[in-house]
Write an enzyme that holds these catalytic residues in place. Structure first.
Site, short mmCIF file in Angstrom:
data_model
loop_
_atom_site.label_atom_id
_atom_site.label_comp_id
_atom_site.label_asym_id
_atom_site.label_seq_id
_atom_site.Cartn_x
_atom_site.Cartn_y
_atom_site.Cartn_z
N THR A 65 14.73 22.60 -7.31
CA THR A 65 15.42 23.27 -6.20
C THR A 65 16.43 22.34 -5.56
OG1 THR A 65 15.10 24.69 -4.27
CG2 THR A 65 13.61 22.81 -4.47
N LYS A 69 19.69 21.50 -8.87
CA LYS A 69 19.76 22.53 -9.92
C LYS A 69 20.86 22.31 -10.95
CE LYS A 69 17.54 26.18 -7.32
NZ LYS A 69 17.64 27.47 -6.64
N ASP A 105 16.45 32.31 -11.19
CA ASP A 105 17.03 32.80 -9.93
C ASP A 105 17.86 34.07 -10.18
OD1 ASP A 105 16.02 30.90 -8.17
OD2 ASP A 105 17.69 29.52 -8.49
N GLY A 130 28.81 29.90 0.03
CA GLY A 130 28.24 28.75 -0.67
C GLY A 130 28.65 28.71 -2.14
N GLY A 132 26.73 26.43 -4.48
CA GLY A 132 25.75 25.55 -5.14
C GLY A 132 25.00 26.27 -6.25
N GLY A 133 23.80 25.77 -6.54
CA GLY A 133 23.00 26.31 -7.65
C GLY A 133 22.66 27.78 -7.46
N LEU A 231 19.34 34.23 1.54
CA LEU A 231 18.39 33.71 0.55
C LEU A 231 17.27 32.87 1.17
CD1 LEU A 231 20.15 34.85 -1.67
CD2 LEU A 231 20.26 32.60 -2.73
N TYR A 233 14.02 32.02 3.21
CA TYR A 233 12.80 32.78 3.51
C TYR A 233 11.96 32.12 4.59
CZ TYR A 233 10.99 29.39 0.14
OH TYR A 233 10.68 28.23 -0.52
P1 NAP Z 1 22.70 23.71 -3.27
O1 NAP Z 1 22.85 23.74 -4.74
O2 NAP Z 1 22.59 22.39 -2.60
O3 NAP Z 1 23.94 24.51 -2.64
C1 NAP Z 1 24.09 24.69 -1.27
C2 NAP Z 1 25.49 25.21 -0.96
O4 NAP Z 1 25.55 25.43 0.44
C3 NAP Z 1 26.60 24.23 -1.34
O5 NAP Z 1 27.72 24.93 -1.82
C4 NAP Z 1 26.91 23.58 0.01
O6 NAP Z 1 28.25 23.21 0.18
C5 NAP Z 1 26.67 24.73 0.96
N1 NAP Z 1 26.38 24.20 2.28
C6 NAP Z 1 25.41 23.33 2.65
N2 NAP Z 1 25.46 23.08 3.96
C7 NAP Z 1 26.52 23.78 4.43
C8 NAP Z 1 27.10 23.93 5.72
N3 NAP Z 1 26.61 23.29 6.77
N4 NAP Z 1 28.17 24.74 5.84
C9 NAP Z 1 28.66 25.39 4.76
N5 NAP Z 1 28.17 25.29 3.52
C10 NAP Z 1 27.10 24.50 3.36
O7 NAP Z 1 21.42 24.56 -2.81
P2 NAP Z 1 20.79 25.86 -3.48
O8 NAP Z 1 19.78 25.45 -4.47
O9 NAP Z 1 21.90 26.76 -3.89
O10 NAP Z 1 19.96 26.48 -2.25
C11 NAP Z 1 20.65 26.97 -1.12
C12 NAP Z 1 19.72 27.79 -0.22
O11 NAP Z 1 19.24 28.93 -0.91
C13 NAP Z 1 18.49 27.03 0.28
O12 NAP Z 1 18.23 27.45 1.59
C14 NAP Z 1 17.40 27.53 -0.64
O13 NAP Z 1 16.11 27.48 -0.05
C15 NAP Z 1 17.82 28.98 -0.83
N6 NAP Z 1 17.31 29.54 -2.09
C16 NAP Z 1 16.36 30.53 -2.00
C17 NAP Z 1 15.86 31.08 -3.16
C18 NAP Z 1 14.84 32.16 -3.07
O14 NAP Z 1 14.15 32.39 -4.05
N7 NAP Z 1 14.76 32.86 -1.98
C19 NAP Z 1 16.30 30.63 -4.41
C20 NAP Z 1 17.27 29.64 -4.45
C21 NAP Z 1 17.76 29.08 -3.27
P3 NAP Z 1 28.93 21.97 -0.59
O15 NAP Z 1 29.26 22.56 -1.91
O16 NAP Z 1 30.08 21.65 0.26
O17 NAP Z 1 27.88 20.89 -0.64
#
Ligand code: NAP
Length: 295
Positions: A65, A69, A105, A130, A132-133, A231, A233
């Site tokens: 996570t 990712k 995912d 966003g 990211g992953g 996303l 929870y």
């Molecule tokens: P990740 O790969 O680190 O990506 C996060 C993204 O959010 C990046 O693009 C980052 O921007 C952006 N971001 C972070 N802080 C920010 C801010 N203050 N303002 C604007 N953009 C911001 O993380 P991820 O794995 O995608 O996970 C992201 C979220 O989704 C987490 O809360 C995670 O718990 C949730 N999630 C939930 C599930 C589920 O099953 N419900 C599954 C996956 C993820 P930069 O590109 O500039 O760094």
């Protein structure tokens, strides 16, 4: 050497608020499988070392996570077709012939979307916050569902090229008509064009629950039939969801996505189907944990 017990875990950083152990322990108990699911807080510079330790320690697999990712891909011998397309991995199986990366995912997000929303996607303009992953997985699921148009609002312009490549690969693979636009998050001035908004940033996640990725006055520009999917929870109701409730905009949190991506990961590790009633029990357990906690 694999252990007779099903040894599983999750690698991320930070990880104190993950509910994945609740989900997977419930699945193991209900299926009568001996094993455990542990949390491994792993800063980025120790990712390779952590993977090696677990693989040589008899672990069958791990979830991956935030923020690993995408970064984990170079350490894997093989990617499933889905993970190859998305270029992000949330599940690893440590096999005798090497480590294989999967992305559950995508299926987690598409299974969790309300049916009426899924059916409307070919006529829908979606805003994803966003890059990211999880944004890659959401983008993929939306293209596969023939979504009309997607706008990505991103913080870091240097991420645009990589996510555009994912878009083009998935679009070519699915022959979907989806159009894509990418804009800086800071320049978003209205939400009126978007019938669906998906927050894939961690903004609002515990412990910083008072934050929202969107300003309150921007949320006021959502169309009345809009739907906002966060996303996150934990907490179960984020600040973004609360802002929407004030405008009578329907929302959903990430609990069902967590459930469905986890069930799909567990299938890879256990090589068995999970009956519907057990999935329902797991959902109830997750709901109990989010409703009794703010973070
Ligand atoms: P990740 O790969 O680190 O990506 C996060 C993204 O959010 C990046 O693009 C980052 O921007 C952006 N971001 C972070 N802080 C920010 C801010 N203050 N303002 C604007 N953009 C911001 O993380 P991820 O794995 O995608 O996970 C992201 C979220 O989704 C987490 O809360 C995670 O718990 C949730 N999630 C939930 C599930 C589920 O099953 N419900 C599954 C996956 C993820 P930069 O590109 O500039 O760094």
């Amino acid at each position: 050497m694999l252990s007779p017990e099903l040894k599983l875990g999750i690698i991320g950083y930070p990880l104190e608020h993950t509910l994945s152990p609740v989900l997977h322990q419930t699945l193991m108990t209900e299926l009568g499988i001996a094993g455990n699911y542990q949390v491994f807080e792993t800063p980025p510079d120790t990712l390779a070392q952590q993977l090696t330790t677990l693989a040589t320690g008899g672990y069958r697999g791990v979830n991956i996570t935030i923020p690993h990712k995408v970064a984990v891909i170079p350490f894997l011998k093989q990617l499933s077709p889905e993970a190859q397309l998305v270029q992000a991995v949330n599940t690893i199986v440590f096999g005798d012939n090497g480590w294989v990366g999967h992305n559950t995912d995508v299926i987690g997000f598409s299974h969790s979307l309300p049916a009426r929303m899924r059916e409307a996607l070919p006529q829908t303009h979606v805003l994803i916050l966003g890059a990211g992953g999880s944004a890659r997985a959401v983008l993929t699921a939306l293209i596969q569902a023939q979504t009309a148009q997607i706008t990505l609002a991103i913080r870091s312009p240097e991420k645009a090229q990589a996510i555009t490549s994912v878009f083009e690969a998935v679009k070519a693979h699915t022959q979907a008509p989806t159009l894509l636009q990418i804009k800086p998050l800071a320049t978003l001035s209205t939400l009126t064009p978007y019938q669906l908004v998906v927050n894939t940033t961690p903004v609002g996640m515990a412990p910083q629950t008072e934050h929202s990725p969107l300003a309150a006055d921007l949320v006021q520009t959502l169309p009345p039939n809009g739907f906002v999917y966060d996303l996150i929870y934990r907490p179960a109701t984020t600040t973004l969801m609360r802002q929407c409730a004030q405008q009578n905009i329907l929302t959903q949190n990430g609990l069902d996505m967590l459930l469905y991506q986890g069930v799909a990961s567990f299938r890879y590790w256990s090589c068995q189907e999970i009956p519907g009633p057990i999935i329902e029990k797991a959902r109830t357990r997750l709901q109990q944990h989010t409703s009794t906690s703010t973070g």
